[in-house]
Design a protein around this motif. Structure first.
Motif, mmCIF file in Angstrom:
data_model
loop_
_atom_site.group_PDB
_atom_site.id
_atom_site.type_symbol
_atom_site.label_atom_id
_atom_site.label_comp_id
_atom_site.label_asym_id
_atom_site.label_seq_id
_atom_site.Cartn_x
_atom_site.Cartn_y
_atom_site.Cartn_z
ATOM 1 N N GLY A 39 0.816 -1.206 0.000
ATOM 2 C CA GLY A 39 0.000 0.000 0.000
ATOM 3 C C GLY A 39 0.846 1.251 0.000
ATOM 4 N N VAL A 40 0.252 2.349 -0.419
ATOM 5 C CA VAL A 40 0.898 3.658 -0.371
ATOM 6 C C VAL A 40 0.045 4.587 0.487
ATOM 7 C CG1 VAL A 40 2.104 3.453 -2.567
ATOM 8 C CG2 VAL A 40 -0.210 4.362 -2.523
ATOM 9 N N VAL A 75 -18.333 -5.606 3.927
ATOM 10 C CA VAL A 75 -17.195 -4.918 4.542
ATOM 11 C C VAL A 75 -16.718 -5.668 5.788
ATOM 12 C CG1 VAL A 75 -16.409 -2.769 5.619
ATOM 13 C CG2 VAL A 75 -18.016 -2.692 3.691
ATOM 14 N N GLY A 76 -15.441 -5.989 5.826
ATOM 15 C CA GLY A 76 -14.834 -6.588 7.010
ATOM 16 C C GLY A 76 -14.294 -5.489 7.917
ATOM 17 N N SER A 79 -12.256 -3.241 5.258
ATOM 18 C CA SER A 79 -11.777 -3.806 4.001
ATOM 19 C C SER A 79 -12.968 -4.181 3.127
ATOM 20 C CB SER A 79 -10.918 -5.036 4.273
ATOM 21 O OG SER A 79 -10.455 -5.598 3.071
ATOM 22 N N TYR A 80 -12.900 -3.802 1.869
ATOM 23 C CA TYR A 80 -13.960 -4.102 0.910
ATOM 24 C C TYR A 80 -13.320 -4.717 -0.328
ATOM 25 C CZ TYR A 80 -17.766 -3.410 -2.413
ATOM 26 O OH TYR A 80 -18.744 -3.604 -3.354
ATOM 27 N N SER A 133 -8.475 -5.294 -3.028
ATOM 28 C CA SER A 133 -9.363 -4.806 -1.966
ATOM 29 C C SER A 133 -9.072 -3.343 -1.683
ATOM 30 C CB SER A 133 -9.165 -5.592 -0.675
ATOM 31 O OG SER A 133 -9.565 -6.920 -0.839
ATOM 32 N N LEU A 134 -10.088 -2.650 -1.244
ATOM 33 C CA LEU A 134 -9.943 -1.284 -0.767
ATOM 34 C C LEU A 134 -9.887 -1.357 0.753
ATOM 35 C CD1 LEU A 134 -9.998 1.789 -1.176
ATOM 36 C CD2 LEU A 134 -12.488 1.651 -1.068
#
Length: 127
Positions: free
Chosen positions: A13-14, A78-79, A107-108, A115-116
């Motif tokens: 990730g950034v 969504v988690g 998390s989606y 995932s987002l």
């Protein structure tokens, strides 16, 4: 010798952002960073490197961190995760130190492999 458990792919990730405040305790800074993590079922671990720049006071900071998370709920697709961790703070113009990190995340899944993820963390200790 055997190993028990499963791991999914490495997550990269950034980070980027800017904070702006007003008043006597305003802390205006920009940040950028990189995270690398891995999930093990409902658990995860993430290592991060973040650079905060403070041009208004000349005290930039580099934070290296390790955060553990656990998914504790699912709200539809969504988690939701709880997050705890530690950070080392390397300050340009003040003493270096350490801090605890506590937060929540979500998390989606956009696809099977993408995932987002969003996290809101609070840092306690030397800032």
């Amino acid at each position: 010798m055997g190993v028990i458990g499963t791991a999914s792919a490495v997550q990269v990730g950034v980070e980027g952002g800017f904070t702006y405040g007003t008043g006597n305790n305003a802390q205006n800074n920009s940040l950028y960073g990189l995270t690398v993590g891995e999930k093990f079922g409902d658990y995860g671990v993430t290592a991060g490197w973040t650079r905060f720049t403070r041009p208004d006071v000349g005290n930039d900071q580099t934070r290296t961190s390790v955060v553990l998370d656990r998914q504790f709920a699912t709200l539809g697709p969504v988690g939701v995760t709880g997050r705890v961790g530690v950070a080392h703070l390397d300050n340009q113009a003040s003493l270096d130190g350490n801090a605890a990190i506590v937060g929540v995340g979500a998390s989606y899944a956009l696809t099977k492999k993408v995932s987002l993820n969003v996290a809101l963390d609070k840092q306690y200790g030397q800032g």
